[in-house]
Design an enzyme around this catalytic site. Structure first.
Site, mmCIF file in Angstrom:
data_model
loop_
_atom_site.group_PDB
_atom_site.id
_atom_site.type_symbol
_atom_site.label_atom_id
_atom_site.label_comp_id
_atom_site.label_asym_id
_atom_site.label_seq_id
_atom_site.Cartn_x
_atom_site.Cartn_y
_atom_site.Cartn_z
ATOM 1 N N TYR A 139 -7.233 -11.917 -1.783
ATOM 2 C CA TYR A 139 -7.018 -10.489 -2.048
ATOM 3 C C TYR A 139 -8.161 -9.942 -2.910
ATOM 4 C CZ TYR A 139 -5.530 -6.375 -4.587
ATOM 5 O OH TYR A 139 -5.513 -5.117 -5.167
ATOM 6 N N THR A 186 11.606 -14.260 -16.164
ATOM 7 C CA THR A 186 10.978 -15.454 -16.736
ATOM 8 C C THR A 186 9.620 -15.055 -17.280
ATOM 9 O OG1 THR A 186 12.091 -16.820 -15.103
ATOM 10 C CG2 THR A 186 10.213 -17.815 -16.239
ATOM 11 N N SER A 233 -9.980 -3.063 -8.032
ATOM 12 C CA SER A 233 -9.019 -3.740 -8.908
ATOM 13 C C SER A 233 -9.758 -4.517 -9.982
ATOM 14 C CB SER A 233 -8.214 -4.697 -8.020
ATOM 15 O OG SER A 233 -7.593 -5.689 -8.781
ATOM 16 N N LYS A 247 -11.480 -7.079 -2.352
ATOM 17 C CA LYS A 247 -11.899 -5.960 -3.214
ATOM 18 C C LYS A 247 -13.380 -6.108 -3.575
ATOM 19 C CE LYS A 247 -8.012 -3.807 -3.184
ATOM 20 N NZ LYS A 247 -7.880 -2.583 -2.390
ATOM 21 N N LEU A 259 -4.708 1.519 10.326
ATOM 22 C CA LEU A 259 -6.148 1.830 10.205
ATOM 23 C C LEU A 259 -7.052 0.742 10.767
ATOM 24 C CD1 LEU A 259 -5.911 3.316 6.650
ATOM 25 C CD2 LEU A 259 -6.658 4.591 8.655
HETATM 26 P P1 NAD Z 1 1.298 -0.204 -1.771
HETATM 27 O O1 NAD Z 1 1.523 -1.415 -0.953
HETATM 28 O O2 NAD Z 1 2.462 0.464 -2.402
HETATM 29 O O3 NAD Z 1 0.484 0.888 -0.933
HETATM 30 C C1 NAD Z 1 -0.446 0.555 0.070
HETATM 31 C C2 NAD Z 1 -0.056 1.347 1.314
HETATM 32 O O4 NAD Z 1 -0.999 1.076 2.353
HETATM 33 C C3 NAD Z 1 1.332 0.939 1.838
HETATM 34 O O5 NAD Z 1 2.122 2.086 2.017
HETATM 35 C C4 NAD Z 1 1.026 0.241 3.176
HETATM 36 O O6 NAD Z 1 2.059 0.463 4.123
HETATM 37 C C5 NAD Z 1 -0.289 0.900 3.571
HETATM 38 N N1 NAD Z 1 -1.156 0.078 4.451
HETATM 39 C C6 NAD Z 1 -1.541 -1.205 4.269
HETATM 40 N N2 NAD Z 1 -2.329 -1.595 5.281
HETATM 41 C C7 NAD Z 1 -2.466 -0.531 6.112
HETATM 42 C C8 NAD Z 1 -3.154 -0.320 7.335
HETATM 43 N N3 NAD Z 1 -3.854 -1.288 7.934
HETATM 44 N N4 NAD Z 1 -3.077 0.899 7.922
HETATM 45 C C9 NAD Z 1 -2.345 1.903 7.349
HETATM 46 N N5 NAD Z 1 -1.669 1.752 6.193
HETATM 47 C C10 NAD Z 1 -1.718 0.533 5.589
HETATM 48 O O7 NAD Z 1 0.222 -0.605 -2.897
HETATM 49 P P2 NAD Z 1 -0.253 0.201 -4.174
HETATM 50 O O8 NAD Z 1 0.221 -0.526 -5.375
HETATM 51 O O9 NAD Z 1 0.027 1.630 -4.017
HETATM 52 O O10 NAD Z 1 -1.823 -0.072 -4.072
HETATM 53 C C11 NAD Z 1 -2.717 0.889 -3.524
HETATM 54 C C12 NAD Z 1 -4.126 0.339 -3.584
HETATM 55 O O11 NAD Z 1 -4.453 0.039 -4.941
HETATM 56 C C13 NAD Z 1 -4.337 -0.942 -2.805
HETATM 57 O O12 NAD Z 1 -5.622 -0.910 -2.226
HETATM 58 C C14 NAD Z 1 -4.277 -2.019 -3.871
HETATM 59 O O13 NAD Z 1 -5.010 -3.153 -3.515
HETATM 60 C C15 NAD Z 1 -4.923 -1.297 -5.040
HETATM 61 N N6 NAD Z 1 -4.527 -1.818 -6.348
HETATM 62 C C16 NAD Z 1 -3.201 -1.908 -6.672
HETATM 63 C C17 NAD Z 1 -2.831 -2.427 -7.911
HETATM 64 C C18 NAD Z 1 -1.380 -2.586 -8.270
HETATM 65 O O14 NAD Z 1 -1.086 -3.378 -9.164
HETATM 66 N N7 NAD Z 1 -0.459 -1.853 -7.673
HETATM 67 C C19 NAD Z 1 -3.824 -2.825 -8.834
HETATM 68 C C20 NAD Z 1 -5.169 -2.703 -8.467
HETATM 69 C C21 NAD Z 1 -5.512 -2.199 -7.213
HETATM 70 C C1 WQD Z 2 1.516 -9.209 -15.606
HETATM 71 C C2 WQD Z 2 1.831 -10.216 -16.714
HETATM 72 C C3 WQD Z 2 2.307 -12.438 -15.912
HETATM 73 C C4 WQD Z 2 5.991 -11.382 -13.809
HETATM 74 C C5 WQD Z 2 -1.661 -8.340 -10.586
HETATM 75 C C6 WQD Z 2 -2.805 -8.717 -9.682
HETATM 76 C C7 WQD Z 2 -4.009 -7.879 -9.985
HETATM 77 C C8 WQD Z 2 -3.664 -6.399 -9.933
HETATM 78 C C9 WQD Z 2 -2.515 -6.098 -10.833
HETATM 79 C C10 WQD Z 2 -3.983 -5.600 -7.683
HETATM 80 C C11 WQD Z 2 1.183 -11.569 -16.469
HETATM 81 C C12 WQD Z 2 3.520 -11.813 -16.569
HETATM 82 C C13 WQD Z 2 4.832 -11.318 -14.569
HETATM 83 C C14 WQD Z 2 7.093 -12.138 -14.314
HETATM 84 C C15 WQD Z 2 5.810 -12.649 -16.289
HETATM 85 N N1 WQD Z 2 -3.237 -6.013 -8.624
HETATM 86 N N2 WQD Z 2 4.753 -11.933 -15.780
HETATM 87 N N3 WQD Z 2 6.947 -12.720 -15.537
HETATM 88 O O1 WQD Z 2 -0.945 -10.765 -12.460
HETATM 89 O O2 WQD Z 2 -1.753 -9.184 -14.276
HETATM 90 O O3 WQD Z 2 -2.063 -8.600 -11.921
HETATM 91 O O4 WQD Z 2 -1.399 -6.938 -10.477
HETATM 92 O O5 WQD Z 2 -5.156 -5.439 -7.666
HETATM 93 O O6 WQD Z 2 -4.973 -8.182 -9.025
HETATM 94 O O7 WQD Z 2 -3.109 -10.084 -9.886
HETATM 95 O O8 WQD Z 2 0.221 -8.542 -12.864
HETATM 96 O O9 WQD Z 2 2.520 -7.749 -13.135
HETATM 97 O O10 WQD Z 2 2.124 -9.933 -11.924
HETATM 98 O O11 WQD Z 2 1.745 -9.831 -14.348
HETATM 99 O O12 WQD Z 2 5.733 -13.185 -17.377
HETATM 100 O O13 WQD Z 2 8.128 -12.263 -13.656
HETATM 101 O O14 WQD Z 2 3.239 -10.451 -16.706
HETATM 102 O O15 WQD Z 2 2.170 -13.778 -16.249
HETATM 103 O O16 WQD Z 2 0.805 -12.065 -17.722
HETATM 104 P P1 WQD Z 2 -1.155 -9.402 -12.936
HETATM 105 P P2 WQD Z 2 1.724 -8.993 -12.982
#
Ligand code: NAD
Ligand code: WQD
Length: 342
Positions: free
Chosen positions: A150, A217, A125, A154, A60
């Site tokens: 990151y 851990t 997020s 957002k 994209l």
């Molecule tokens: P994911 O990595 O499984 O999915 C993201 C997808 O986007 C992947 O399949 C990747 O190949 C694709 N992608 C990345 N850059 C691209 C580009 N330039 N063009 C086309 N495709 C591209 O991640 P997810 O966990 O499904 O997360 C989805 C969304 O939710 C993300 O925006 C992420 O930041 C947000 N989010 C995720 C979490 C989480 O913990 N999983 C938490 C909060 C927000």
């Molecule tokens: C959860 C808890 C760790 C792994 C992340 C991103 C956040 C959002 C969600 C995208 C924490 C603990 C973890 C391990 C542990 N993503 N932990 N041992 O850090 O809350 O959030 O994902 O937007 O932006 O920062 O998620 O699953 O890494 O951790 O003890 O091996 O588990 O310390 O308390 P986090 P996480």
């Protein structure tokens, strides 16, 4: 039938949302460059729903190729998941994160404008809140400084969409701030399958239990929480998926009175790391090998959502608890360990 473009449709949350959209009568087109996923997700979606989703393997950040998708398809709305999401990697490679996450969002907005597609749902997020002063966090909790590039993408993405929707008449957007998404589809046919090594707690737990890691851990047990470990708000991926369908329907029904609205998506409750481990042991019947380690740099002690606004406005309610998250994540871990990797 309304046609929805799901960006990142092969990814974890995207693929589960595609299933919920299909279950609710939408036609879906996906675009994914598979930088953190594979086309197997499209097969898995077909196994679950019986529907073959069209996927464009396009990056994209390439505006011309992105435009071609919009000119080929008559799109009614977009759910923009595609982004890089690894907090640690973003600290090492901020430019990669700005380039990928912000340029792809800009190209999507450019195409919305050029091809008259008014409706956008954006994956945000809880990391936008930074180290929040008050708990639970509401949508009006002030953003603190982003803890990583990151998280900054957002925050910036939210601001860019807000400016865009203010400037362009007819554009409407919903920003969804996810807390900690986890779990898998109940069928066991699809779940989280990242190309990059998982670092989130729940995949680390299931990968350890299946024997792909030595141990979990626990990052610290001396925090000021009920058992000393950190508190998070884990939300089941299918509950999260359904919030996207509801948010999109709200825009399509023209029920939103402001250009941009924002919702927290969590269960509104905190679970500690040690409670999550106990839940896993209870539902799986497995004894987990874990040790207590040092605190992880950058971890917030506790964060969980106030999600009343999503309940009231989107009429959305998460139905699944940490136990269902663990059950489905474990079912998926066992199923995927039987399938050879691509
Ligand atoms: P994911 O990595 O499984 O999915 C993201 C997808 O986007 C992947 O399949 C990747 O190949 C694709 N992608 C990345 N850059 C691209 C580009 N330039 N063009 C086309 N495709 C591209 O991640 P997810 O966990 O499904 O997360 C989805 C969304 O939710 C993300 O925006 C992420 O930041 C947000 N989010 C995720 C979490 C989480 O913990 N999983 C938490 C909060 C927000
Ligand atoms: C959860 C808890 C760790 C792994 C992340 C991103 C956040 C959002 C969600 C995208 C924490 C603990 C973890 C391990 C542990 N993503 N932990 N041992 O850090 O809350 O959030 O994902 O937007 O932006 O920062 O998620 O699953 O890494 O951790 O003890 O091996 O588990 O310390 O308390 P986090 P996480």
């Amino acid at each position: 039938m309304k046609k929805i473009l799901v960006t990142g449709g092969c990814g974890y949350i995207g693929s589960h949302t595609v299933i919920d959209l299909i279950d609710n009568g939408f036609e879906v087109v996906s675009v994914d460059n598979n930088s953190n996923s594979s086309l197997r997700a499209i097969e898995q979606i077909r196994e679950v729903t019986g529907v073959q989703v069209k996927n464009y393997t396009v990056d994209l950040t390439d505006l011309e190729k992105t435009k071609r998708i919009f000119s080929n398809e008559n799109i009614d709305g977009i759910i923009h998941f595609a982004a890089l999401k690894f907090v640690g990697e973003s600290v090492e490679k901020p430019l990669l994160y700005f380039q990928n996450n912000l340029n792809s969002l800009m190209n999507i907005m450019h195409c919305m404008s050029e091809f008259n597609v008014p409706n956008l749902i954006f994956s945000s997020s809880c990391s936008v809140y930074g180290n929040a002063d008050e708990l639970p966090v509401t949508e009006s909790t002030i953003f603190k400084d982003a803890e990583s590039p990151y998280a900054r993408t957002k925050q910036m993405g939210e601001h860019m969409i807000t400016d865009f929707a203010k400037a362009e008449k007819g554009i409407q957007a919903i920003l969804l701030r996810y807390f900690n998404p986890a779990g898998a589809h109940e069928s066991g046919l699809i779940g989280e399958s990242p190309i990059n090594k998982a670092s989130n707690l729940i995949p680390v737990i299931t990968e350890t239990a299946i024997g792909n890691r030595d141990k979990v851990t626990v990052f610290g047990d001396t925090y000021e929480t009920r058992d000393g470990s950190c508190v998070r708000d884990y939300i089941h991926v299918m509950d999260l998926a359904n919030a996207h369908t509801k948010a999109l329907q709200r825009l399509l029904d023209k029920k939103q009175e402001v250009p941009v609205d924002v919702f927290n998506l969590g269960i509104g409750n905190g679970v500690t790391v040690l409670e999550a481990i106990k839940s896993f042991e209870k539902v799986s019947g497995e004894k987990l090998n874990y040790t207590i380690g040092d605190r992880r740099a950058g971890d917030v002690v506790a964060i969980y959502s106030d999600m009343e606004k999503a309940t009231n406005v989107l009429k959305w309610k998460p139905n699944r608890t940490i136990d269902e998250i663990m059950q489905t994540a474990w079912k998926w871990e066992q199923a995927r360990s039987e399938v050879p990797a691509l």
